[in-house]
Scaffold this motif. Structure first.
Motif, short mmCIF file in Angstrom:
data_model
loop_
_atom_site.label_atom_id
_atom_site.label_comp_id
_atom_site.label_asym_id
_atom_site.label_seq_id
_atom_site.Cartn_x
_atom_site.Cartn_y
_atom_site.Cartn_z
N PHE A 101 0.54 -1.12 -0.08
CA PHE A 101 0.23 -0.07 -0.26
C PHE A 101 0.87 1.37 0.13
CE2 PHE A 101 -3.16 -2.78 0.93
CZ PHE A 101 -3.88 -2.93 0.62
N TRP A 102 1.71 1.19 -0.41
CA TRP A 102 3.17 2.19 -0.40
C TRP A 102 2.21 3.42 -1.72
CZ3 TRP A 102 4.61 4.84 -4.79
CH2 TRP A 102 5.60 6.34 -4.30
N SER A 155 -3.79 -5.54 -1.58
CA SER A 155 -3.52 -4.79 -2.47
C SER A 155 -4.70 -3.42 -2.61
CB SER A 155 -2.93 -5.23 -3.30
OG SER A 155 -3.92 -5.08 -4.27
N TRP A 156 -4.50 -2.49 -3.23
CA TRP A 156 -5.23 -1.39 -3.31
C TRP A 156 -5.88 -2.19 -4.24
CZ3 TRP A 156 -5.21 3.30 -1.48
CH2 TRP A 156 -3.89 3.42 -0.83
N ALA A 157 -5.92 -2.98 -5.05
CA ALA A 157 -7.43 -3.54 -6.34
C ALA A 157 -8.18 -4.15 -5.05
CB ALA A 157 -6.55 -4.40 -6.50
N ALA A 158 -7.83 -4.75 -4.09
CA ALA A 158 -8.69 -4.89 -3.32
C ALA A 158 -9.84 -4.67 -2.59
CB ALA A 158 -8.40 -5.88 -1.75
N LEU A 159 -9.73 -2.72 -2.79
CA LEU A 159 -10.19 -1.95 -2.23
C LEU A 159 -11.91 -2.24 -3.10
CD1 LEU A 159 -8.71 1.19 -1.49
CD2 LEU A 159 -9.08 -0.27 0.07
N GLU A 160 -12.00 -2.89 -4.65
CA GLU A 160 -13.02 -3.01 -4.99
C GLU A 160 -13.78 -3.90 -4.06
OE1 GLU A 160 -11.95 -2.04 -9.91
OE2 GLU A 160 -11.23 -3.87 -8.81
N ARG A 161 -13.60 -4.59 -3.65
CA ARG A 161 -14.38 -5.95 -2.87
C ARG A 161 -14.67 -5.19 -1.09
NH1 ARG A 161 -10.16 -8.93 -4.50
NH2 ARG A 161 -8.81 -9.08 -2.69
N ALA A 197 -0.76 -3.69 -9.16
CA ALA A 197 -1.25 -3.51 -7.68
C ALA A 197 -0.04 -4.78 -7.02
CB ALA A 197 -2.87 -3.13 -7.29
N ALA A 198 -1.18 -5.80 -6.91
CA ALA A 198 -0.06 -6.78 -6.22
C ALA A 198 0.99 -7.75 -6.22
CB ALA A 198 -0.77 -7.95 -6.32
N ASP A 199 2.19 -6.57 -7.69
CA ASP A 199 3.29 -6.47 -7.49
C ASP A 199 3.66 -5.18 -6.80
OD1 ASP A 199 3.28 -8.80 -8.55
OD2 ASP A 199 3.03 -8.09 -10.36
N LEU A 200 3.43 -4.09 -6.31
CA LEU A 200 3.29 -3.35 -6.17
C LEU A 200 5.47 -3.26 -5.31
CD1 LEU A 200 3.75 -0.71 -6.31
CD2 LEU A 200 1.80 -0.33 -4.43
N LYS A 201 5.39 -4.37 -4.26
CA LYS A 201 6.76 -5.31 -3.83
C LYS A 201 7.87 -4.30 -4.19
CE LYS A 201 5.28 -8.53 0.22
NZ LYS A 201 5.61 -9.93 -0.07
N ARG A 202 7.72 -5.06 -5.64
CA ARG A 202 9.01 -4.58 -6.87
C ARG A 202 9.38 -2.98 -6.60
NH1 ARG A 202 7.54 -7.75 -12.16
NH2 ARG A 202 9.32 -6.30 -12.77
N LEU A 203 7.87 -2.65 -6.73
CA LEU A 203 8.59 -1.16 -7.21
C LEU A 203 9.56 -0.17 -5.31
CD1 LEU A 203 8.07 1.91 -8.03
CD2 LEU A 203 6.24 2.16 -7.35
N ALA A 218 10.86 -2.30 -3.47
CA ALA A 218 12.20 -2.80 -3.31
C ALA A 218 13.30 -1.78 -4.20
CB ALA A 218 12.28 -4.08 -4.25
N ALA A 219 12.54 -1.13 -5.50
CA ALA A 219 13.88 -0.65 -6.11
C ALA A 219 13.40 0.42 -5.88
CB ALA A 219 12.59 -0.74 -8.08
N LEU A 220 12.63 0.86 -5.19
CA LEU A 220 13.13 2.38 -4.80
C LEU A 220 14.22 2.57 -3.48
CD1 LEU A 220 9.56 3.97 -4.73
CD2 LEU A 220 11.01 4.47 -6.58
N GLY A 221 13.82 1.36 -2.25
CA GLY A 221 14.67 1.04 -1.40
C GLY A 221 16.02 1.44 -2.56
N SER A 222 16.16 0.69 -2.92
CA SER A 222 17.05 0.35 -3.41
C SER A 222 18.44 1.63 -3.79
CB SER A 222 17.77 -0.95 -5.02
OG SER A 222 17.28 -0.17 -6.19
N ARG A 223 16.98 2.97 -4.16
CA ARG A 223 17.98 4.61 -4.76
C ARG A 223 18.32 4.84 -3.79
NH1 ARG A 223 14.46 3.58 -10.14
NH2 ARG A 223 15.40 1.67 -11.37
N ASN A 224 17.96 4.70 -2.90
CA ASN A 224 17.87 5.15 -1.46
C ASN A 224 16.62 6.49 -2.05
OD1 ASN A 224 19.73 3.94 0.03
ND2 ASN A 224 20.89 5.06 -1.23
N GLU A 225 15.15 6.81 -2.34
CA GLU A 225 14.43 7.44 -2.65
C GLU A 225 13.24 7.07 -1.58
OE1 GLU A 225 12.88 7.06 -6.24
OE2 GLU A 225 15.18 6.65 -7.35
#
Length: 351
Positions: free
Chosen positions: A17-18, A273-279, A336-342, A344-351
């Motif tokens: 939920f980032w 995930s964000w998509a689950a808000l539909e339910r 939306a369920a794959d948001l962990k990848r984003l 992780a990428a942000l974390g690796s760039r210290n953003e």
């Protein structure tokens, strides 16, 4: 029946939920559905079945302040601070030590802090059926009747009794299935989603840990005499951090006989995930889910969230658009369920 205590597990991280949810303020502590947080909802829906004095919160040190501020009605001693995160078997074992010190005959109701449950009265009825069915059972698993062929949940196979009964004997636990297997489970009627909600005598849980996770039990027994006191914090951390990182499902329940499953009567979602808000939320006439200040024109099937300012969309469909904590997320709804990848990428760039 001995007193029932609820242990609400409020650990976890904020990746899916980032940018609203972060490691500093994970999913249970943010307002996703309505005006209160999932943690506040978890406590409120237990009452009056379980009063505040018997509701315990298992929490990490980093989130203790947020939890205490959101739950001022709970006694300070009801916040159990884990030395570190070691998954649910260690979490519940550590909570069981605290509960054993308080009430040696206690019954523990273990609940995640980040689920959405739509009907409080039906929730109470289901819990009461579990409490009424505990005699003669090792423990109670609360199962959710599948509504779709979900591949992201574990399942429980239960034996439907020949006569109407509140609880079904548990035959086995199943890890997350593939799509075709999930379709078969859905049509069977004998398989339930594993909700992660359990009920057992507190001392039974400790006995199960001793039987199935002996190293964890030995560690917990080493912690027992130093369970309290700031001067023992370093030693508690040393012992607890060495415990096996394993879920209570895999480490204990899959190996345990005599469990019973109580089918849930309430609407449920783990809001993964964000998509689950539909339910969990009502959509507008164009199928959009909005939370906060949002405006849509010629947009459909979108999920929009704002904690400050206005999110406005024009001519788009099936997107997640989030403005939170001063940051913006835009992604396809089906990703939306794959948001962990984003994250992780942000974390690796210290953003």
């Amino acid at each position: 029946m001995a007193d029932v205590y609820a242990v609400i597990m409020a650990g976890g991280r904020g990746e899916r939920f980032w940018p609203l949810s972060t490691d500093d303020l994970p999913k249970p502590f943010v307002r996703l559905v309505g005006e209160t947080t999932l943690l506040q909802d978890s406590v409120a829906r237990l009452q009056p079945l379980i009063p505040p004095g018997r509701i315990l919160i298992s929490i990490g040190e980093a989130h203790l302040g947020a939890a205490a501020a959101q739950l001022p009605q709970l006694p300070r001693d009801n916040f159990i601070v884990e030395p570190c995160g070691r998954d649910t078997s260690a979490c519940l074992g550590f909570s069981a030590l605290h509960l054993d010190r308080r009430d040696r005959e206690a019954v523990m109701l273990a609940l995640p802090a980040d689920h959405y449950i739509s009907d409080r009265e039906a929730f109470h009825r289901t819990l009461q059926k579990g409490i009424d069915s505990l005699a003669g059972a090792t423990g109670i698993v609360f199962g959710i009747q599948p509504t779709r062929p979900e591949t992201g949940y574990g399942y429980v196979l239960a034996e439907k009794p020949p006569v109407r009964a509140h609880a079904w004997p548990v035959l086995r636990f199943i890890e997350k299935p593939n799509a075709s297997t999930a379709e078969r489970y859905l049509s069977s009627g004998d398989y339930f989603w594993n909700s992660g909600m359990f009920l057992w005598k507190n001392r039974t849980l400790l006995d199960l840990i001793r039987t199935h996770l002996p190293d964890t039990w030995q560690g917990l027994e080493s912690i027992r005499p130093i369970l309290l006191g700031a001067d023992a914090a370093a030693e508690r951390f040393r012992i607890f951090s060495a415990l096996q990182r394993v879920s209570v499902d895999f480490g204990i329940l899959e190996k345990t006989r005599g469990l019973r499953l109580v089918p849930a009567e309430f609407g449920w979602d783990d809001i993964g995930s964000w998509a689950a808000l539909e339910r969990a939320m009502r959509s507008d006439t164009d199928g959009n889910i909005t939370q906060g200040r949002c405006r849509t024109v010629d947009s459909e099937g979108c999920i929009l969230y704002s904690d400050a300012g206005t999110v406005a969309t024009f001519g788009i469909s099936d997107l997640v658009v989030v403005h939170a904590q001063g940051q913006v997320l835009v992604c396809p709804k089906d990703r939306a369920a794959d948001l962990k990848r984003l994250v992780a990428a942000l974390g690796s760039r210290n953003e």
